[in-house]
Design a protein around this motif. Structure first.
Motif, PDB file in Angstrom:
ATOM      1  N   LEU A 265      -1.762  12.833  48.512  1.00 19.99           N
ATOM      2  CA  LEU A 265      -0.645  13.028  49.452  1.00 19.99           C
ATOM      3  C   LEU A 265       0.569  11.811  48.834  1.00 19.99           C
ATOM      4  O   LEU A 265       1.626  12.271  49.440  1.00 19.99           O
ATOM      5  CB  LEU A 265      -0.669  12.650  50.872  1.00 19.99           C
ATOM      6  CG  LEU A 265      -1.862  13.560  51.330  1.00 19.99           C
ATOM      7  CD1 LEU A 265      -2.128  13.047  53.089  1.00 19.99           C
ATOM      8  CD2 LEU A 265      -1.432  15.025  51.545  1.00 19.99           C
ATOM      9  N   GLY A 266       0.440  10.879  48.536  1.00 24.72           N
ATOM     10  CA  GLY A 266       1.426   9.947  48.031  1.00 24.72           C
ATOM     11  C   GLY A 266       0.819   8.596  47.493  1.00 24.72           C
ATOM     12  O   GLY A 266      -0.502   8.310  47.492  1.00 24.72           O
ATOM     13  N   THR A 267       1.764   7.663  47.109  1.00 17.67           N
ATOM     14  CA  THR A 267       1.448   6.462  46.902  1.00 17.67           C
ATOM     15  C   THR A 267       2.392   5.484  47.559  1.00 17.67           C
ATOM     16  O   THR A 267       3.473   5.819  47.916  1.00 17.67           O
ATOM     17  CB  THR A 267       1.731   6.144  45.310  1.00 17.67           C
ATOM     18  OG1 THR A 267       2.882   6.489  44.794  1.00 17.67           O
ATOM     19  CG2 THR A 267       0.555   7.241  44.571  1.00 17.67           C
ATOM     20  N   PHE A 268       2.016   4.127  47.507  1.00 19.32           N
ATOM     21  CA  PHE A 268       2.946   3.145  48.119  1.00 19.32           C
ATOM     22  C   PHE A 268       2.137   1.651  47.757  1.00 19.32           C
ATOM     23  O   PHE A 268       1.175   1.573  47.473  1.00 19.32           O
ATOM     24  CB  PHE A 268       3.130   3.202  49.796  1.00 19.32           C
ATOM     25  CG  PHE A 268       1.531   2.982  50.183  1.00 19.32           C
ATOM     26  CD1 PHE A 268       1.289   1.722  50.821  1.00 19.32           C
ATOM     27  CD2 PHE A 268       0.742   4.039  50.603  1.00 19.32           C
ATOM     28  CE1 PHE A 268       0.101   1.529  51.348  1.00 19.32           C
ATOM     29  CE2 PHE A 268      -0.500   3.942  51.328  1.00 19.32           C
ATOM     30  CZ  PHE A 268      -1.004   2.634  51.647  1.00 19.32           C
ATOM     31  N   SER A 269       3.123   0.696  47.808  1.00 17.14           N
ATOM     32  CA  SER A 269       2.679  -0.810  47.630  1.00 17.14           C
ATOM     33  C   SER A 269       2.722  -1.498  49.166  1.00 17.14           C
ATOM     34  O   SER A 269       3.519  -1.157  49.996  1.00 17.14           O
ATOM     35  CB  SER A 269       3.614  -1.384  47.025  1.00 17.14           C
ATOM     36  OG  SER A 269       3.303  -2.714  46.755  1.00 17.14           O
TER      37      SER A 269
ATOM     38  N   VAL B 287      -1.021  -4.695  46.622  1.00 14.08           N
ATOM     39  CA  VAL B 287      -1.633  -3.632  45.774  1.00 14.08           C
ATOM     40  C   VAL B 287      -0.904  -2.407  45.934  1.00 14.08           C
ATOM     41  O   VAL B 287      -0.263  -2.095  46.895  1.00 14.08           O
ATOM     42  CB  VAL B 287      -3.042  -3.396  46.400  1.00 14.08           C
ATOM     43  CG1 VAL B 287      -4.009  -4.845  46.168  1.00 14.08           C
ATOM     44  CG2 VAL B 287      -3.308  -2.967  47.685  1.00 14.08           C
ATOM     45  N   ASP B 288      -0.911  -1.393  44.932  1.00 16.18           N
ATOM     46  CA  ASP B 288      -0.566  -0.097  44.828  1.00 16.18           C
ATOM     47  C   ASP B 288      -1.608   0.564  45.462  1.00 16.18           C
ATOM     48  O   ASP B 288      -2.718   0.725  45.037  1.00 16.18           O
ATOM     49  CB  ASP B 288      -0.010   0.393  43.666  1.00 16.18           C
ATOM     50  CG  ASP B 288       1.107  -0.491  42.975  1.00 16.18           C
ATOM     51  OD1 ASP B 288       1.904  -0.930  43.686  1.00 16.18           O
ATOM     52  OD2 ASP B 288       1.145  -0.835  41.808  1.00 16.18           O
ATOM     53  N   VAL B 289      -1.298   1.561  46.400  1.00 17.64           N
ATOM     54  CA  VAL B 289      -2.258   2.564  46.998  1.00 17.64           C
ATOM     55  C   VAL B 289      -2.214   3.761  46.705  1.00 17.64           C
ATOM     56  O   VAL B 289      -0.894   4.374  46.980  1.00 17.64           O
ATOM     57  CB  VAL B 289      -2.521   2.229  48.497  1.00 17.64           C
ATOM     58  CG1 VAL B 289      -3.348   3.285  49.084  1.00 17.64           C
ATOM     59  CG2 VAL B 289      -2.675   0.762  48.951  1.00 17.64           C
ATOM     60  N   THR B 290      -3.001   4.820  46.178  1.00 17.84           N
ATOM     61  CA  THR B 290      -2.850   6.274  46.003  1.00 17.84           C
ATOM     62  C   THR B 290      -3.785   6.783  47.182  1.00 17.84           C
ATOM     63  O   THR B 290      -4.937   6.076  47.560  1.00 17.84           O
ATOM     64  CB  THR B 290      -3.210   6.526  44.959  1.00 17.84           C
ATOM     65  OG1 THR B 290      -2.492   5.991  43.953  1.00 17.84           O
ATOM     66  CG2 THR B 290      -3.265   8.223  44.700  1.00 17.84           C
ATOM     67  N   TYR B 291      -3.221   7.821  47.879  1.00 11.39           N
ATOM     68  CA  TYR B 291      -4.142   8.054  49.167  1.00 11.39           C
ATOM     69  C   TYR B 291      -3.805   9.863  49.294  1.00 11.39           C
ATOM     70  O   TYR B 291      -3.065  10.444  48.754  1.00 11.39           O
ATOM     71  CB  TYR B 291      -3.672   7.372  50.426  1.00 11.39           C
ATOM     72  CG  TYR B 291      -2.449   7.768  50.886  1.00 11.39           C
ATOM     73  CD1 TYR B 291      -2.120   8.902  51.919  1.00 11.39           C
ATOM     74  CD2 TYR B 291      -1.139   7.371  50.377  1.00 11.39           C
ATOM     75  CE1 TYR B 291      -0.732   9.188  52.706  1.00 11.39           C
ATOM     76  CE2 TYR B 291      -0.003   7.767  50.955  1.00 11.39           C
ATOM     77  CZ  TYR B 291       0.368   9.009  51.676  1.00 11.39           C
ATOM     78  OH  TYR B 291       1.261   9.158  52.409  1.00 11.39           O
TER      79      TYR B 291
END
Length: 99
Positions: A27-31, A91-95
């Motif tokens: 669905l996306g990525t964020f820091s 951290v960079d998160v992909t979810y």
């Protein structure tokens, strides 16, 4: 037997997810940045939420990554021992979710 990605329970070694038996949608990525926070994404309710996190920039020794929790309504992160910002690691998160 050919196998795609397998994710195992670190404590038991049991297979939790395999890409040959489940469909996934990113669905996306964020820091996370360096402060506690959360994002809301109702699309996580379409399946079982998952996330993958990696260091954002320099992962210096002694730095502490956040604890991340995914639910059907969003993802939150925090530093449980509340260390000073200088010891926190973004951290960079992909979810997404899997069904």
């Amino acid at each position: 037997m050919a196998v795609g990605l397998r994710i195992r329970d670190p404590a038991t070694g049991a297979v939790l997810i395999t890409l040959d038996t489940h469909l996934t949608k990113v669905l996306g990525t964020f820091s996370t940045g360096m402060v506690d926070g959360s994002i809301i994404d109702g699309n996580l309710a379409n399946g079982t939420p998952f996330f993958a996190a990696g260091p954002s920039g320099d992962a210096s020794s002694g730095s502490i990554p956040p604890t991340i929790v995914a639910t059907s309504s969003g993802i939150s992160w925090s530093w449980p021992t509340n260390p000073a910002v200088g010891f926190r690691r973004a951290v960079d998160v992909t979810y997404g979710f899997w069904t």
